[in-house]
Design an enzyme around this catalytic site. Structure first.
Site, short mmCIF file in Angstrom:
data_model
loop_
_atom_site.label_atom_id
_atom_site.label_comp_id
_atom_site.label_asym_id
_atom_site.label_seq_id
_atom_site.Cartn_x
_atom_site.Cartn_y
_atom_site.Cartn_z
N SER A 1 0.82 -1.21 0.00
CA SER A 1 0.00 0.00 0.00
C SER A 1 0.85 1.26 0.00
CB SER A 1 -0.92 0.01 1.23
OG SER A 1 -1.68 -1.17 1.29
N1 SAH Z 1 -1.21 -4.83 3.89
C1 SAH Z 1 -0.48 -5.13 2.68
C2 SAH Z 1 -1.30 -4.78 1.45
C3 SAH Z 1 -1.30 -5.93 0.51
S1 SAH Z 1 -2.45 -5.86 -0.82
C4 SAH Z 1 0.89 -4.48 2.68
O1 SAH Z 1 1.19 -3.69 3.58
O2 SAH Z 1 1.71 -4.81 1.81
C5 SAH Z 1 -3.78 -6.83 -0.18
C6 SAH Z 1 -3.49 -8.27 0.14
O3 SAH Z 1 -4.73 -8.86 0.54
C7 SAH Z 1 -2.98 -9.12 -1.02
O4 SAH Z 1 -1.77 -9.70 -0.66
C8 SAH Z 1 -4.09 -10.15 -1.23
O5 SAH Z 1 -3.60 -11.43 -1.61
C9 SAH Z 1 -4.72 -10.21 0.16
N2 SAH Z 1 -6.10 -10.73 0.19
C10 SAH Z 1 -7.12 -10.51 -0.68
N3 SAH Z 1 -8.22 -11.16 -0.30
C11 SAH Z 1 -7.91 -11.82 0.86
C12 SAH Z 1 -8.62 -12.69 1.75
N4 SAH Z 1 -9.90 -13.04 1.53
N5 SAH Z 1 -7.98 -13.18 2.83
C13 SAH Z 1 -6.67 -12.86 3.07
N6 SAH Z 1 -5.94 -12.07 2.28
C14 SAH Z 1 -6.54 -11.55 1.18
#
Ligand code: SAH
Length: 224
Positions: free
Chosen positions: A74
């Site tokens: 993010s």
């Molecule tokens: N907080 C992260 C942002 C990653 S982007 C950071 O600081 O880098 C969002 C993430 O959510 C992705 O890795 C995606 O695979 C995950 N995601 C999407 N749907 C999900 C679900 N149902 N359960 C767990 N993770 C999920």
């Protein structure tokens, strides 16, 4: 409270230097981030170690970056705003994150609360995040490879749940895993029109509030 022991980076470019980090913190402050504890946590966490080396020189730009498998780390401003929203107005010791991704948001939270529980649906990403937490000596981040839409019941209740992928609706299970004065912070909506929302618990039930416009990858079902 400083828990991370970042490795020093000696790439010689200066792009991952303390000065680059300080410029990012200044830009967050100029763009309305007021919580000094949050700014300090973001000063401590080496964002360049949460992305591919090839992108490290861009780590302290205020922008989302690819982390593989179609996912992103993010934007720092969004991480700061969500962290502020999680901490505001209540005692916050235990947080559940849905969407570990790179692990960066979890690491920022781990500087500020006692325990972070983080769930990721893509095994490869959660393994990479786990490795980073180990290298950086974060002992208060607990990871799980699972679909996080139903939360992580075993460790409930949480003071806050933070969802870092956008959904159109949230399962009531998530609210049931919160303390009575807990908060849920999550992006809601379709790609191109998402709002960062916060629900706060209280005597009158869960009160929603719109914080700002955001752009997140989608919350998906199942595991990979
Ligand atoms: N907080 C992260 C942002 C990653 S982007 C950071 O600081 O880098 C969002 C993430 O959510 C992705 O890795 C995606 O695979 C995950 N995601 C999407 N749907 C999900 C679900 N149902 N359960 C767990 N993770 C999920």
């Amino acid at each position: 409270m400083i828990r991370a022991r970042p490795r020093t980076n000696t790439d010689g470019l200066g792009m991952t230097s303390p000065r680059a980090r300080e410029r990012l913190i200044e830009s967050l402050r100029n763009n309305g981030i007021r919580n000094e504890r949050v700014l300090d946590a973001m000063r401590q966490v080496p964002r360049h170690l949460f992305i591919d080396e090839a992108l490290a020189s861009r780590a302290y730009e205020d922008t989302a970056l690819p982390i593989g498998r179609g996912q992103t780390i993010s934007q720092p401003w969004v991480v700061a705003r969500m962290t502020e929203a999680v901490l505001e107005g209540h005692t916050c010791r235990k947080v559940l994150e849905i969407g570990t991704g790179s692990g960066y948001q979890a690491a920022v939270l781990a500087q500020l609360v006692d325990d972070v529980y983080s769930v990721e649906r893509i095994d490869e990403l959660q393994r990479a995040a786990r490795r980073r937490f180990r290298q950086l000596a974060y002992r208060n981040i607990h990871c799980r490879h699972a679909d996080g839409q139903l939360g992580w019941e075993e460790n409930a209740p949480y003071d806050a749940v933070i969802v870092t992928a956008a959904g159109s609706a949230f399962d009531q299970q998530l609210l049931r895993q919160l303390t009575p004065d807990g908060v849920l912070v999550a992006p809601v909506g379709e790609p191109g029109s998402q709002q960062l929302m916060r629900w706060r618990g209280g005597e009158a039930g869960w009160k929603p509030e719109v914080l700002c416009q955001v752009a997140f990858v989608p919350l998906l079902s199942g595991t990979l």
